[in-house]
Design a protein around this motif. Structure first.
Motif, PDB file in Angstrom:
ATOM      1  N   ALA A 193      26.102   9.940  18.868  1.00 44.44           N
ATOM      2  CA  ALA A 193      27.486   8.983  19.007  1.00 44.44           C
ATOM      3  C   ALA A 193      27.846   8.198  18.195  1.00 44.44           C
ATOM      4  O   ALA A 193      29.072   7.585  17.924  1.00 44.44           O
ATOM      5  CB  ALA A 193      27.327   8.372  20.559  1.00 44.44           C
ATOM      6  N   GLN A 194      26.832   7.486  17.226  1.00 46.00           N
ATOM      7  CA  GLN A 194      27.127   6.425  16.252  1.00 46.00           C
ATOM      8  C   GLN A 194      27.987   7.008  15.280  1.00 46.00           C
ATOM      9  O   GLN A 194      28.584   6.190  14.678  1.00 46.00           O
ATOM     10  CB  GLN A 194      25.737   5.994  15.826  1.00 46.00           C
ATOM     11  N   PHE A 195      28.107   8.314  15.100  1.00 41.31           N
ATOM     12  CA  PHE A 195      28.900   9.058  14.027  1.00 41.31           C
ATOM     13  C   PHE A 195      30.151   9.182  14.471  1.00 41.31           C
ATOM     14  O   PHE A 195      31.077   9.943  13.572  1.00 41.31           O
ATOM     15  CB  PHE A 195      28.316  10.090  13.419  1.00 41.31           C
ATOM     16  N   ASN A 196      30.677   9.202  15.866  1.00 41.01           N
ATOM     17  CA  ASN A 196      31.827   9.501  16.137  1.00 41.01           C
ATOM     18  C   ASN A 196      32.337   8.725  17.593  1.00 41.01           C
ATOM     19  O   ASN A 196      33.074   7.628  17.497  1.00 41.01           O
ATOM     20  CB  ASN A 196      32.070  11.056  16.594  1.00 41.01           C
ATOM     21  N   SER A 197      31.885   9.112  18.620  1.00 39.00           N
ATOM     22  CA  SER A 197      32.422   8.546  19.960  1.00 39.00           C
ATOM     23  C   SER A 197      32.237   7.096  20.213  1.00 39.00           C
ATOM     24  O   SER A 197      33.125   6.433  20.378  1.00 39.00           O
ATOM     25  CB  SER A 197      32.006   9.380  21.015  1.00 39.00           C
ATOM     26  N   LEU A 200      32.330   4.759  17.839  1.00 36.65           N
ATOM     27  CA  LEU A 200      33.272   4.325  16.771  1.00 36.65           C
ATOM     28  C   LEU A 200      34.687   4.439  17.617  1.00 36.65           C
ATOM     29  O   LEU A 200      35.447   3.372  17.467  1.00 36.65           O
ATOM     30  CB  LEU A 200      33.373   4.913  15.374  1.00 36.65           C
ATOM     31  N   LYS A 201      34.903   5.411  18.348  1.00 36.42           N
ATOM     32  CA  LYS A 201      36.355   5.457  18.723  1.00 36.42           C
ATOM     33  C   LYS A 201      36.452   4.431  20.054  1.00 36.42           C
ATOM     34  O   LYS A 201      37.463   3.707  19.976  1.00 36.42           O
ATOM     35  CB  LYS A 201      36.550   6.842  19.469  1.00 36.42           C
ATOM     36  N   SER A 202      35.479   4.306  20.895  1.00 33.27           N
ATOM     37  CA  SER A 202      35.369   3.279  21.863  1.00 33.27           C
ATOM     38  C   SER A 202      35.651   1.731  21.478  1.00 33.27           C
ATOM     39  O   SER A 202      35.952   0.965  22.140  1.00 33.27           O
ATOM     40  CB  SER A 202      34.201   3.425  22.720  1.00 33.27           C
ATOM     41  N   SER A 203      34.986   1.566  20.321  1.00 30.33           N
ATOM     42  CA  SER A 203      34.746   0.240  19.728  1.00 30.33           C
ATOM     43  C   SER A 203      35.925  -0.226  18.996  1.00 30.33           C
ATOM     44  O   SER A 203      36.269  -1.353  18.672  1.00 30.33           O
ATOM     45  CB  SER A 203      33.532  -0.203  19.240  1.00 30.33           C
ATOM     46  N   GLN A 204      36.853   0.897  18.204  1.00 30.32           N
ATOM     47  CA  GLN A 204      37.677   0.480  17.199  1.00 30.32           C
ATOM     48  C   GLN A 204      39.071   1.520  17.729  1.00 30.32           C
ATOM     49  O   GLN A 204      39.355   2.511  17.549  1.00 30.32           O
ATOM     50  CB  GLN A 204      37.309   1.055  15.886  1.00 30.32           C
ATOM     51  N   LYS A 205      39.772   0.627  18.620  1.00 28.92           N
ATOM     52  CA  LYS A 205      40.817   1.375  19.070  1.00 28.92           C
ATOM     53  C   LYS A 205      41.871   1.596  18.323  1.00 28.92           C
ATOM     54  O   LYS A 205      42.737   2.473  18.265  1.00 28.92           O
ATOM     55  CB  LYS A 205      41.589   0.493  20.301  1.00 28.92           C
ATOM     56  N   ARG A 206      42.006   0.871  17.064  1.00 30.55           N
ATOM     57  CA  ARG A 206      43.025   1.130  16.007  1.00 30.55           C
ATOM     58  C   ARG A 206      42.616   2.569  15.426  1.00 30.55           C
ATOM     59  O   ARG A 206      43.964   3.151  14.976  1.00 30.55           O
ATOM     60  CB  ARG A 206      42.710   0.259  14.769  1.00 30.55           C
ATOM     61  N   ILE A 253      32.218  13.456  11.744  1.00 29.37           N
ATOM     62  CA  ILE A 253      32.251  12.041  11.378  1.00 29.37           C
ATOM     63  C   ILE A 253      33.299  11.427  11.000  1.00 29.37           C
ATOM     64  O   ILE A 253      34.249  11.886  10.461  1.00 29.37           O
ATOM     65  CB  ILE A 253      31.305  12.205   9.946  1.00 29.37           C
ATOM     66  N   TYR A 254      33.398  10.201  11.785  1.00 28.21           N
ATOM     67  CA  TYR A 254      34.582   9.533  11.690  1.00 28.21           C
ATOM     68  C   TYR A 254      34.577   8.441  10.461  1.00 28.21           C
ATOM     69  O   TYR A 254      34.458   7.151  10.900  1.00 28.21           O
ATOM     70  CB  TYR A 254      34.793   8.765  13.051  1.00 28.21           C
ATOM     71  N   TRP A 274      25.459   5.564   5.511  1.00 32.44           N
ATOM     72  CA  TRP A 274      25.781   6.166   6.863  1.00 32.44           C
ATOM     73  C   TRP A 274      26.189   7.534   6.738  1.00 32.44           C
ATOM     74  O   TRP A 274      25.783   8.296   7.585  1.00 32.44           O
ATOM     75  CB  TRP A 274      26.996   5.376   7.617  1.00 32.44           C
ATOM     76  N   PHE A 275      26.848   8.287   5.975  1.00 28.80           N
ATOM     77  CA  PHE A 275      27.216   9.451   5.696  1.00 28.80           C
ATOM     78  C   PHE A 275      26.130  10.319   5.336  1.00 28.80           C
ATOM     79  O   PHE A 275      25.765  11.302   5.821  1.00 28.80           O
ATOM     80  CB  PHE A 275      28.324   9.465   4.451  1.00 28.80           C
ATOM     81  N   ARG A 276      24.968   9.694   4.715  1.00 27.85           N
ATOM     82  CA  ARG A 276      23.766  10.456   4.411  1.00 27.85           C
ATOM     83  C   ARG A 276      22.873  10.663   5.625  1.00 27.85           C
ATOM     84  O   ARG A 276      22.427  11.570   5.934  1.00 27.85           O
ATOM     85  CB  ARG A 276      22.971   9.627   3.366  1.00 27.85           C
ATOM     86  N   SER A 277      23.087   9.434   6.367  1.00 27.50           N
ATOM     87  CA  SER A 277      22.167   9.689   7.699  1.00 27.50           C
ATOM     88  C   SER A 277      22.945  10.751   8.540  1.00 27.50           C
ATOM     89  O   SER A 277      22.200  11.364   9.139  1.00 27.50           O
ATOM     90  CB  SER A 277      22.259   8.391   8.416  1.00 27.50           C
ATOM     91  N   ALA A 278      24.194  10.859   8.418  1.00 25.41           N
ATOM     92  CA  ALA A 278      24.839  11.934   9.550  1.00 25.41           C
ATOM     93  C   ALA A 278      24.355  13.239   8.777  1.00 25.41           C
ATOM     94  O   ALA A 278      23.966  14.255   9.733  1.00 25.41           O
ATOM     95  CB  ALA A 278      26.287  11.829   9.557  1.00 25.41           C
ATOM     96  N   LEU A 279      24.515  13.442   7.579  1.00 26.20           N
ATOM     97  CA  LEU A 279      24.211  14.583   6.845  1.00 26.20           C
ATOM     98  C   LEU A 279      22.681  15.409   6.884  1.00 26.20           C
ATOM     99  O   LEU A 279      22.461  16.381   7.089  1.00 26.20           O
ATOM    100  CB  LEU A 279      24.314  14.576   5.336  1.00 26.20           C
ATOM    101  N   SER A 280      21.766  14.029   7.328  1.00 20.75           N
ATOM    102  CA  SER A 280      20.627  14.421   7.449  1.00 20.75           C
ATOM    103  C   SER A 280      20.261  15.164   8.553  1.00 20.75           C
ATOM    104  O   SER A 280      19.278  16.035   8.889  1.00 20.75           O
ATOM    105  CB  SER A 280      19.659  13.381   7.089  1.00 20.75           C
ATOM    106  N   VAL A 281      20.989  14.982   9.860  1.00 23.40           N
ATOM    107  CA  VAL A 281      21.114  15.365  10.962  1.00 23.40           C
ATOM    108  C   VAL A 281      21.457  17.028  10.688  1.00 23.40           C
ATOM    109  O   VAL A 281      20.843  17.925  11.328  1.00 23.40           O
ATOM    110  CB  VAL A 281      21.881  14.855  12.146  1.00 23.40           C
ATOM    111  N   VAL A 282      22.502  17.182  10.084  1.00 23.45           N
ATOM    112  CA  VAL A 282      23.074  18.615   9.667  1.00 23.45           C
ATOM    113  C   VAL A 282      22.147  19.427   9.198  1.00 23.45           C
ATOM    114  O   VAL A 282      21.877  20.676   9.511  1.00 23.45           O
ATOM    115  CB  VAL A 282      24.490  18.517   9.428  1.00 23.45           C
ATOM    116  N   THR A 283      21.562  18.706   7.950  1.00 21.25           N
ATOM    117  CA  THR A 283      20.863  19.544   6.883  1.00 21.25           C
ATOM    118  C   THR A 283      19.230  19.883   7.490  1.00 21.25           C
ATOM    119  O   THR A 283      18.595  20.765   7.106  1.00 21.25           O
ATOM    120  CB  THR A 283      20.792  19.247   5.613  1.00 21.25           C
TER     121      THR A 283
END
Length: 589
Positions: free
Chosen positions: A250-254, A256-262, A298-299, A322-331
Motif C-alpha cells: 500500500a505504501q506505493f499507491n493506496s 498515498l491516495k488516503s493521505s494526499q487528497k490533492r 505506482i503513484y 522509492w521507485f527502486r523499492s517498488a521495482l524490486s518487488v516486481v522483479t
C-alpha cells in the motif's frame, strides 16, 4: 659553566643596553609608524648589533666547557672558535622586513626582537611567502571562475545558435507552406474564373447529395471524415486482450491516495484513475499467464508531491529510491518482468516530466510502456511513439465531464478568443518561451478577446462560464507543450488554439487533430488574432461538429463509460500488443 662577577656585570650591562634599545624602538614605533622603510631598517640593525655582541660574549664565556653530545655527565674541552657572524640585512631585505613588521601587533614585534637577526629574517620571509601563497591562491580561484564563466558563455552561445537554426528552418518551412497555399489559391481561382476566350465547357453534373460543399469550401473540409467514421465505434468497442495488475504494498499507491487528497482531483491524478478503473474492468485478469500486459500501480507524482513538501531539495532523490523499492518487488517476487525485460509492463507517468521523476528510469524501465500526457520528443528519450501512449490529463469537474458546460447547440459565443492563466511566471521569459507575454501585448486592445492572468475576481466557475461563451480557447504552451486547457475547451465546445510546436496529441492513430483544433506556430504567436479572423465560418462550424462527436474521448468519467478516455487509452494500448513476446532472454530453433 660558572662565570666570575666581572662577567656577570658585563652581561648585566649588555642586557641594560639591549633594554634601552628595545625601549627606544618601542617608544618610537608608535609615532613613526608611517616612516619610510630605511628608518625601520636602521633601528632593527642597531638591535641586531646589540644582540650580536651579547651572543658573542656568552659563547666565548661558555666555550671552554661544553657537554660531549651523546655522553651524559662527561665534560670535555670544546674547540675555541669565533662566533659566526651574522650578515647584515641588505637594503631590499631591510625594506621588506620593515614593511612586514609594521603590519604586526606591537606584542609580536617585541617577541621577534628578542630573537637573533637570522631567525627574524626567516620569520619575515615566511610571512611574506604565506602572503604570496594566499595571493596566488586567490588568483587561481579567479582564473577558475573566469574559465567556468567562459565555458558557460560558450555553451549558451551554442544553444542559442542551435535554437536560431531551428527557428530558421521552421520559418523557411512556414514560408514554403504559405507559398504553396498561395499557389493553390491561385489555381483554384483560375479554375473557378476561367478566361473569357476559353470555349464554354459543359456544366458539371449536379451533386447527388443534398449536402454538397459549396465551391468555396475550406480546404480542411474532408478532415472531419476521421471523426465521422468513429460514430458508434467508441461505444461498441470491446478489448480483446487482458491486463494483469500487480498487488504492490500500500505504501506505493493506496496509502498515498488516503493521505494526499490533492492527488485524486489534480490534473496528474490519471495514475490513480487508470489504476482504479482497471481493478473493476473486464480487461483485468487475475491469471498472469493469460495477460498481454502487466500494469505496475505506482503513484509517482503523488509521492513526489508529498516529498516536495516534506524533504525539499531531497525530494527527487527520495522518489528515486522509492521507485527502486517498488521495482524490486516486481522483479524479485514475480517471474513476469524478466520474461521480456519489462517490455509488456505499463507505467503511468502523469506529469509533464514523464519518467524523469524516476531518475534511474533509463537503467531499469527504458523498454516499458509509458502512459503520459507529455509526448514532447525533444525532451530526450522520455517518450517513444513506437511503444508509449499520450493520454489526456485529468479533469474531475462534473459540469465539464458530463457535457453540461457545453451549452445549448447553436448558443451564442460572444467571446471571440479566451485565455486566463499564468502569464508572468517567476521564470521570466523562459516560461512559455515568452509566448504568453507576447500574446498579451498583441491582444490587449482587442475588445472581443479575454487574455488575462488568474485573479480572485474570476473563480473556477467564472473560468468555466467564460470558456462556454468563447469561440476559440487559446492554449499557449507553459513549461512544456501539453496543457489541460485544450481538453477543458473541448468539453466546453470551444475550439482549442494550440501554440506548442512539439506537442503530441492523444489518439493520433484514429483522430486527425487538424479537424478538431487550430495549431499556430510559436513564432507567429503575435499574429494569432489575424489568423483566427481569417478562418471561414463554415470551417469553424465543421470543427465544432467534429469536437461534438469525440469530446468524451478526452474525459475521465466516473464511473468509466464506453467512449471515454479510459476506454480510448485501452484501445491505444491494444495497438501495442505483439503476436509473440521476445527479449534478449528468449531463444528458439
Amino acid at each position: 659553566g660558572k662565570t666570575d662577577p666581572a662577567q656577570e656585570g658585563y652581561v648585566a650591562t649588555m642586557h641594560g643596553h639591549l633594554r634601552d634599545e628595545e625601549d627606544a624602538l618601542s617608544q618610537s614605533s608608535g609615532s613613526d609608524h608611517d616612516q619610510d622603510n630605511a628608518q625601520w631598517a636602521q633601528r632593527e640593525e642597531r638591535l641586531l648589533n646589540a644582540e650580536l655582541k651579547q651572543r658573542q660574549y656568552l659563547e666565548a664565556a661558555c666555550a671552554p666547557r661544553r657537554r660531549q653530545p651523546g655522553t651524559p655527565g662527561l665534560m670535555v674541552e670544546a674547540e675555541t672558535s669565533k662566533p659566526k657572524s651574522v650578515s647584515r640585512l641588505d637594503p631590499v631585505g631591510a625594506a621588506l622586513f620593515g614593511a612586514v613588521l609594521r603590519t604586526m601587533p606591537s606584542s609580536l614585534r617585541q617577541k621577534l626582537r628578542a630573537r637573533d637577526g637570522a631567525t627574524t629574517l626567516v620569520l619575515a620571509v615566511g610571512l611574506v611567502l604565506v602572503c604570496l601563497g594566499f595571493a596566488l591562491h586567490l588568483r587561481q580561484e579567479v582564473a577558475y571562475w573566469e574559465e567556468l564563466e567562459s565555458l558557460v558563455r560558450q555553451e549558451r552561445q551554442t544553444r542559442l545558435q542551435a535554437q536560431s537554426q531551428v527557428l530558421d528552418v521552421h520559418r523557411a518551412a512556414t514560408a514554403q507552406v504559405r507559398k504553396y497555399e498561395t499557389q493553390m489559391a491561385a489555381m483554384e481561382s483560375s479554375a473557378l474564373n476561367p478566361p473569357n476566350d476559353l470555349p464554354t465547357a459543359a456544366p458539371c453534373p449536379a451533386c447527388p447529395k443534398s449536402d454538397c460543399p459549396p465551391p468555396d469550401a475550406h480546404p480542411l473540409a474532408s478532415l472531419t471524415d476521421t471523426t465521422q467514421s468513429l460514430d458508434g465505434q467508441l461505444e461498441d468497442w470491446k478489448p480483446d486482450f487482458k491486463v494483469y495488475v500487480y498487488d504492490l504494498p500500500a505504501q506505493f499507491n493506496s496509502e498515498l491516495k488516503s493521505s494526499q487528497k490533492r492527488c485524486i482531483n489534480d490534473q496528474y491524478g490519471t495514475e490513480i484513475m487508470f489504476h482504479e478503473n482497471l481493478l473493476t474492468h473486464s480487461v483485468r485478469t487475475l491469471a498472469p499467464e493469460e495477460a498481454e500486459f502487466f500494469f505496475v500501480p505506482i503513484y509517482g507524482e503523488c509521492f513526489l508531491f508529498r516529498e516536495n513538501q516534506q524533504a525539499g531539495k531531497e525530494a527527487l532523490k527520495n522518489t528515486n529510491r522509492w521507485f527502486r523499492s517498488a521495482l524490486s518487488v516486481v522483479t524479485q517476487e514475480h517471474a513476469w518482468w524478466n520474461r521480456t525485460q519489462g517490455r509488456d509492463h505499463v507505467f503511468v507517468f502523469a506529469g509533464a516530466r514523464g519518467a524523469h521523476i524516476f531518475q534511474d528510469w533509463k537503467k531499469h524501465i527504458k523498454k516499458s510502456i509509458f502512459l503520459t500526457p507529455e509526448g514532447d520528443r525533444s525532451l530526450s528519450e522520455q517518450f517513444n511513439t513506437w511503444k508509449d501512449i499520450v493520454i489526456p490529463g485529468l479533469e474531475n469537474e462534473k459540469s465539464l465531464t458530463t457535457g453540461k458546460n457545453r451549452g445549448a447547440p447553436g448558443s451564442a459565443r460572444d467571446v471571440f478568443a479566451f485565455f486566463r492563466g499564468t502569464i508572468h511566471n517567476k521564470g521570466g521569459a523562459s516560461y512559455s518561451r515568452g509566448i504568453r507575454i507576447k500574446m498579451q501585448a498583441a491582444l490587449e486592445d482587442k475588445p472581443d478577446v479575454v487574455f488575462k492572468e488568474q485573479e480572485p475576481s474570476c473563480n473556477k466557475q467564472c473560468y468555466r462560464d467564460t470558456m462556454r461563451r468563447s469561440l476559440f480557447c487559446l492554449c499557449p504552451r507553459g513549461w512544456s507543450p501539453w496543457t489541460l486547457r485544450a481538453y477543458q475547451a473541448m468539453m466546453s465546445g470551444c475550439i482549442p488554439v494550440v501554440l506548442a510546436d512539439e506537442i503530441e496529441f492523444p489518439y493520433e492513430s484514429v483522430l486527425d487533430w487538424r479537424a478538431l483544433t487550430v495549431k499556430i506556430a510559436e513564432v507567429d504567436a503575435e499574429k494569432t488574432y489575424a489568423i483566427l479572423k481569417a478562418i471561414p465560418e463554415d470551417a469553424v462550424k465543421r470543427k465544432q461538429e467534429a469536437i461534438a462527436r469525440v469530446w468524451r474521448m478526452v474525459t475521465w468519467q466516473t464511473p468509466t463509460a464506453p467512449g471515454d478516455a479510459f476506454h480510448a487509452v485501452l484501445r491505444e494500448l491494444g495497438r501495442k500488443r505483439r503476436n509473440f513476446k521476445a527479449s534478449t532472454n528468449t531463444m528458439w530453433t
